[in-house]
Design a protein around this motif. Structure first.
Motif, PDB file in Angstrom:
ATOM      1  N   TYR A   1      18.787  -5.953   2.646  1.00  0.00           N
ATOM      2  CA  TYR A   1      20.145  -5.863   2.091  1.00  0.00           C
ATOM      3  C   TYR A   1      20.419  -6.974   1.076  1.00  0.00           C
ATOM      4  O   TYR A   1      21.571  -7.280   0.806  1.00  0.00           O
ATOM      5  CB  TYR A   1      21.174  -5.898   3.222  1.00  0.00           C
ATOM      6  N   LYS A   2      19.336  -7.535   0.503  1.00  0.00           N
ATOM      7  CA  LYS A   2      19.512  -8.524  -0.554  1.00  0.00           C
ATOM      8  C   LYS A   2      20.207  -7.873  -1.752  1.00  0.00           C
ATOM      9  O   LYS A   2      19.796  -6.813  -2.212  1.00  0.00           O
ATOM     10  CB  LYS A   2      18.156  -9.065  -1.011  1.00  0.00           C
ATOM     11  N   GLY A   3      21.237  -8.547  -2.236  1.00  0.00           N
ATOM     12  CA  GLY A   3      21.958  -8.011  -3.388  1.00  0.00           C
ATOM     13  C   GLY A   3      23.000  -6.983  -3.022  1.00  0.00           C
ATOM     14  O   GLY A   3      23.592  -6.349  -3.901  1.00  0.00           O
ATOM     15  N   LEU A   4      23.267  -6.803  -1.713  1.00  0.00           N
ATOM     16  CA  LEU A   4      24.220  -5.780  -1.286  1.00  0.00           C
ATOM     17  C   LEU A   4      25.641  -6.069  -1.780  1.00  0.00           C
ATOM     18  O   LEU A   4      26.353  -5.156  -2.189  1.00  0.00           O
ATOM     19  CB  LEU A   4      24.221  -5.654   0.234  1.00  0.00           C
ATOM     20  N   VAL A   5      26.027  -7.361  -1.758  1.00  0.00           N
ATOM     21  CA  VAL A   5      27.396  -7.717  -2.167  1.00  0.00           C
ATOM     22  C   VAL A   5      27.649  -7.384  -3.638  1.00  0.00           C
ATOM     23  O   VAL A   5      28.600  -6.662  -3.962  1.00  0.00           O
ATOM     24  CB  VAL A   5      27.706  -9.192  -1.861  1.00  0.00           C
ATOM     25  N   PRO A   6      26.792  -7.907  -4.571  1.00  0.00           N
ATOM     26  CA  PRO A   6      27.030  -7.519  -5.970  1.00  0.00           C
ATOM     27  C   PRO A   6      26.866  -6.028  -6.199  1.00  0.00           C
ATOM     28  O   PRO A   6      27.531  -5.441  -7.055  1.00  0.00           O
ATOM     29  CB  PRO A   6      25.991  -8.327  -6.757  1.00  0.00           C
ATOM     30  N   ASN A   7      25.985  -5.405  -5.406  1.00  0.00           N
ATOM     31  CA  ASN A   7      25.812  -3.962  -5.548  1.00  0.00           C
ATOM     32  C   ASN A   7      27.064  -3.224  -5.079  1.00  0.00           C
ATOM     33  O   ASN A   7      27.480  -2.234  -5.687  1.00  0.00           O
ATOM     34  CB  ASN A   7      24.603  -3.481  -4.742  1.00  0.00           C
ATOM     35  N   SER A   8      27.686  -3.715  -4.005  1.00  0.00           N
ATOM     36  CA  SER A   8      28.921  -3.097  -3.525  1.00  0.00           C
ATOM     37  C   SER A   8      30.036  -3.261  -4.547  1.00  0.00           C
ATOM     38  O   SER A   8      30.781  -2.323  -4.818  1.00  0.00           O
ATOM     39  CB  SER A   8      29.346  -3.726  -2.189  1.00  0.00           C
ATOM     40  N   VAL A   9      30.135  -4.476  -5.100  1.00  0.00           N
ATOM     41  CA  VAL A   9      31.151  -4.739  -6.124  1.00  0.00           C
ATOM     42  C   VAL A   9      30.901  -3.862  -7.341  1.00  0.00           C
ATOM     43  O   VAL A   9      31.830  -3.448  -8.036  1.00  0.00           O
ATOM     44  CB  VAL A   9      31.148  -6.229  -6.526  1.00  0.00           C
ATOM     45  N   LYS A  10      29.631  -3.549  -7.579  1.00  0.00           N
ATOM     46  CA  LYS A  10      29.258  -2.719  -8.733  1.00  0.00           C
ATOM     47  C   LYS A  10      29.437  -1.229  -8.443  1.00  0.00           C
ATOM     48  O   LYS A  10      30.019  -0.495  -9.241  1.00  0.00           O
ATOM     49  CB  LYS A  10      27.793  -2.979  -9.097  1.00  0.00           C
ATOM     50  N   VAL A  11      28.953  -0.794  -7.280  1.00  0.00           N
ATOM     51  CA  VAL A  11      28.923   0.636  -6.971  1.00  0.00           C
ATOM     52  C   VAL A  11      30.319   1.217  -6.786  1.00  0.00           C
ATOM     53  O   VAL A  11      30.603   2.318  -7.258  1.00  0.00           O
ATOM     54  CB  VAL A  11      28.063   0.896  -5.710  1.00  0.00           C
ATOM     55  N   VAL A  12      31.182   0.479  -6.091  1.00  0.00           N
ATOM     56  CA  VAL A  12      32.515   1.011  -5.794  1.00  0.00           C
ATOM     57  C   VAL A  12      33.249   1.439  -7.069  1.00  0.00           C
ATOM     58  O   VAL A  12      33.668   2.585  -7.186  1.00  0.00           O
ATOM     59  CB  VAL A  12      33.341  -0.007  -4.975  1.00  0.00           C
TER      60      VAL A  12
ATOM     61  N   THR B   1       0.814  -1.210   0.000  1.00  0.00           N
ATOM     62  CA  THR B   1       0.000   0.000   0.000  1.00  0.00           C
ATOM     63  C   THR B   1       0.854   1.270   0.000  1.00  0.00           C
ATOM     64  O   THR B   1       0.344   2.349  -0.250  1.00  0.00           O
ATOM     65  CB  THR B   1      -0.923   0.017   1.231  1.00  0.00           C
ATOM     66  N   GLY B   2       2.112   1.121   0.287  1.00  0.00           N
ATOM     67  CA  GLY B   2       3.012   2.274   0.297  1.00  0.00           C
ATOM     68  C   GLY B   2       4.394   1.870   0.764  1.00  0.00           C
ATOM     69  O   GLY B   2       4.688   0.688   0.969  1.00  0.00           O
ATOM     70  N   MET B   3       5.240   2.866   0.953  1.00  0.00           N
ATOM     71  CA  MET B   3       6.627   2.607   1.316  1.00  0.00           C
ATOM     72  C   MET B   3       6.745   1.931   2.686  1.00  0.00           C
ATOM     73  O   MET B   3       7.476   0.946   2.840  1.00  0.00           O
ATOM     74  CB  MET B   3       7.407   3.923   1.325  1.00  0.00           C
ATOM     75  N   VAL B   4       6.023   2.428   3.680  1.00  0.00           N
ATOM     76  CA  VAL B   4       6.095   1.864   5.027  1.00  0.00           C
ATOM     77  C   VAL B   4       5.589   0.432   5.019  1.00  0.00           C
ATOM     78  O   VAL B   4       6.176  -0.455   5.661  1.00  0.00           O
ATOM     79  CB  VAL B   4       5.287   2.728   6.018  1.00  0.00           C
ATOM     80  N   ASP B   5       4.494   0.184   4.282  1.00  0.00           N
ATOM     81  CA  ASP B   5       3.941  -1.165   4.186  1.00  0.00           C
ATOM     82  C   ASP B   5       4.939  -2.114   3.521  1.00  0.00           C
ATOM     83  O   ASP B   5       5.068  -3.276   3.928  1.00  0.00           O
ATOM     84  CB  ASP B   5       2.641  -1.133   3.379  1.00  0.00           C
ATOM     85  N   ALA B   6       5.638  -1.629   2.514  1.00  0.00           N
ATOM     86  CA  ALA B   6       6.645  -2.455   1.844  1.00  0.00           C
ATOM     87  C   ALA B   6       7.779  -2.809   2.800  1.00  0.00           C
ATOM     88  O   ALA B   6       8.248  -3.956   2.826  1.00  0.00           O
ATOM     89  CB  ALA B   6       7.188  -1.725   0.616  1.00  0.00           C
ATOM     90  N   PHE B   7       8.208  -1.845   3.593  1.00  0.00           N
ATOM     91  CA  PHE B   7       9.240  -2.105   4.601  1.00  0.00           C
ATOM     92  C   PHE B   7       8.749  -3.163   5.602  1.00  0.00           C
ATOM     93  O   PHE B   7       9.452  -4.138   5.895  1.00  0.00           O
ATOM     94  CB  PHE B   7       9.565  -0.816   5.362  1.00  0.00           C
ATOM     95  N   ARG B   8       7.529  -2.953   6.103  1.00  0.00           N
ATOM     96  CA  ARG B   8       6.995  -3.828   7.145  1.00  0.00           C
ATOM     97  C   ARG B   8       6.827  -5.264   6.656  1.00  0.00           C
ATOM     98  O   ARG B   8       7.231  -6.222   7.330  1.00  0.00           O
ATOM     99  CB  ARG B   8       5.650  -3.270   7.626  1.00  0.00           C
ATOM    100  N   LYS B   9       6.249  -5.435   5.456  1.00  0.00           N
ATOM    101  CA  LYS B   9       6.030  -6.778   4.928  1.00  0.00           C
ATOM    102  C   LYS B   9       7.340  -7.479   4.583  1.00  0.00           C
ATOM    103  O   LYS B   9       7.483  -8.685   4.783  1.00  0.00           O
ATOM    104  CB  LYS B   9       5.134  -6.707   3.695  1.00  0.00           C
ATOM    105  N   THR B  10       8.290  -6.731   4.064  1.00  0.00           N
ATOM    106  CA  THR B  10       9.581  -7.328   3.715  1.00  0.00           C
ATOM    107  C   THR B  10      10.276  -7.857   4.955  1.00  0.00           C
ATOM    108  O   THR B  10      10.771  -8.996   4.969  1.00  0.00           O
ATOM    109  CB  THR B  10      10.486  -6.293   3.008  1.00  0.00           C
TER     110      THR B  10
ATOM    111  N   ARG C   1       8.841  -8.518   7.931  1.00  0.00           N
ATOM    112  CA  ARG C   1       8.010  -9.516   8.609  1.00  0.00           C
ATOM    113  C   ARG C   1       8.145 -10.895   7.975  1.00  0.00           C
ATOM    114  O   ARG C   1       8.309 -11.907   8.671  1.00  0.00           O
ATOM    115  CB  ARG C   1       6.545  -9.097   8.585  1.00  0.00           C
ATOM    116  N   TYR C   2       8.073 -10.957   6.650  1.00  0.00           N
ATOM    117  CA  TYR C   2       8.062 -12.253   5.971  1.00  0.00           C
ATOM    118  C   TYR C   2       9.447 -12.772   5.591  1.00  0.00           C
ATOM    119  O   TYR C   2       9.624 -13.975   5.399  1.00  0.00           O
ATOM    120  CB  TYR C   2       7.189 -12.169   4.708  1.00  0.00           C
ATOM    121  N   GLU C   3      10.424 -11.899   5.502  1.00  0.00           N
ATOM    122  CA  GLU C   3      11.741 -12.346   5.046  1.00  0.00           C
ATOM    123  C   GLU C   3      12.881 -11.978   5.979  1.00  0.00           C
ATOM    124  O   GLU C   3      14.024 -12.392   5.757  1.00  0.00           O
ATOM    125  CB  GLU C   3      12.035 -11.779   3.650  1.00  0.00           C
ATOM    126  N   GLY C   4      12.562 -11.198   7.010  1.00  0.00           N
ATOM    127  CA  GLY C   4      13.602 -10.814   7.947  1.00  0.00           C
ATOM    128  C   GLY C   4      14.291  -9.511   7.561  1.00  0.00           C
ATOM    129  O   GLY C   4      14.185  -9.052   6.430  1.00  0.00           O
TER     130      GLY C   4
END
Length: 354
Positions: free
Chosen positions: A318-329, A299-308, A310-313
């Protein structure tokens, strides 16, 4: 008669001088805006080239990052950087590594051009106000003021090119087995407009804007402040004639990218997930086989945060943080250095930090 001739001569000379002065002023009036306009165009070109080069260099990691961000936790296809890249290569080949990069470049080139140019203009405006308020004409930008200028630049650039980013996200996550296939940028744009309405092109805009404040702001603030400190303190002989080497500037850019992306990454995850809302084939696109029944409704940004969380921890943010770090740097480092090098080649006098 002689007196009349002298008067006529004086009048003629006066008229000629006035015409010459008017011509000179007119000439200067034309040249100044022309020079300024050319300088602006060169600055925009430099920013666009920097964005295109840096993103293409890390395109495979950019695609893997998005796939990791949005994949269904009950049907894992991409499990880590190395395994994920191998899986993409095995199932989709070389083209799969760069899927969505054309759309990404079409978005990032104007985005990068506007971001760098907006930062320079915002920096000049903020510095002018800061000097007036402090009464010190020699005052320089502080890290906090640079953060503010970077945040302004990021918001302007993100808002102007957001529809392209939204479409790029969808093009990037679709695979060969996806039920829905967007054929390209314009097909994706027209399909989203037709099936979901114009507001859908700005889904996830709020977390994007909130995320861009620390991300772009910290990128510029850290890069600028590090360069400024190195030039003034000259540690370890890294500075020669008040100039930093390309390697040192790359290191400054890498540090800036690391700090910025780590702080803003959870908002990037939420943005990607919100961009999938309303896409009826999103679950099959994400999992690749259409078997998932997971809801992608927020329903919105806060709801997306809460559901993510709640259901996935919490770790799901931070899913994808490692490849993103390797990419962003390297990406941020390449972007900053390319921008300054291209401006040098084009002969633009003003550079970041000047």
């Amino acid at each position: 008669m002689a007196s009349e001739d002298v008067k006529r001569s004086e009048s003629a000379v006066s008229t000629f001088v006035n015409l010459a002065e008017e011509a000179k002023l007119a000439s200067e009036g034309v040249k100044a805006p022309s020079h300024a306009f050319l300088s602006i165009c060169k600055s925009l070109v430099a920013g666009g080239v920097a964005g295109g080069v840096s993103r293409t260099a890390v395109a495979p990691l950019e695609r893997l990052k998005i796939l990791l961000q949005v994949q269904n936790p009950h049907n894992i296809k991409y499990n880590g950087t190395i395994q994920g890249l191998k899986y993409i290569w095995k199932t989709e080949g070389f083209r799969g590594m760069f899927k969505g990069n054309g759309t990404n470049c079409a978005r990032i080139i104007p985005n990068s051009a506007m971001k760098f140019f907006s930062y320079e203009e915002a920096s000049k405006g903020i510095l002018y106000l800061y000097r007036r308020q402090s009464g010190n004409e020699d005052a320089e930008l502080t890290p906090l003021l640079r953060l503010g200028a970077g945040a302004c630049a990021g918001i302007i650039a993100m808002s102007a090119t957001y529809p392209m980013d939204m479409v790029r996200g969808r093009l990037t996550v679709q695979t060969e087995k996806s039920a829905r296939q967007y054929r390209g940028i314009f097909h994706a744009l027209s399909t989203v407009l037709r099936e979901e309405g114009p507001r859908a092109l700005y889904k996830g805009w709020l977390p994007s804007v909130i995320g861009v404040v620390p991300y772009v702001g910290l990128n510029f603030a850290v890069y600028e402040s590090l360069k400024d400190w190195l030039i003034k303190s000259k540690p370890l002989g890294l500075v020669e004639d008040s100039e930093l080497s390309v390697t040192t500037r790359l290191a400054c850019g890498a540090a800036a990218g690391t700090v910025g992306q780590t702080v803003a990454y959870p908002l990037d995850v939420v943005r990607r997930r919100m961009q999938m809302v309303g896409w009826k084939d999103a679950a099959s696109v994400v999992t690749g086989d259409g078997k998932s029944k997971a809801s992608l409704e927020y329903t919105g940004m806060v709801d997306a945060f809460r559901k993510t969380v709640r259901y996935e921890g919490f770790g799901a943010l931070y899913k994808g943080l490692v490849p993103n770090s390797v990419k962003v740097v390297p990406s941020i480092a390449i972007a900053f250095v390319t921008y300054e090098l291209v401006k040098d080649v084009l002969g633009v006098e003003l550079r970041i930090s000047d």
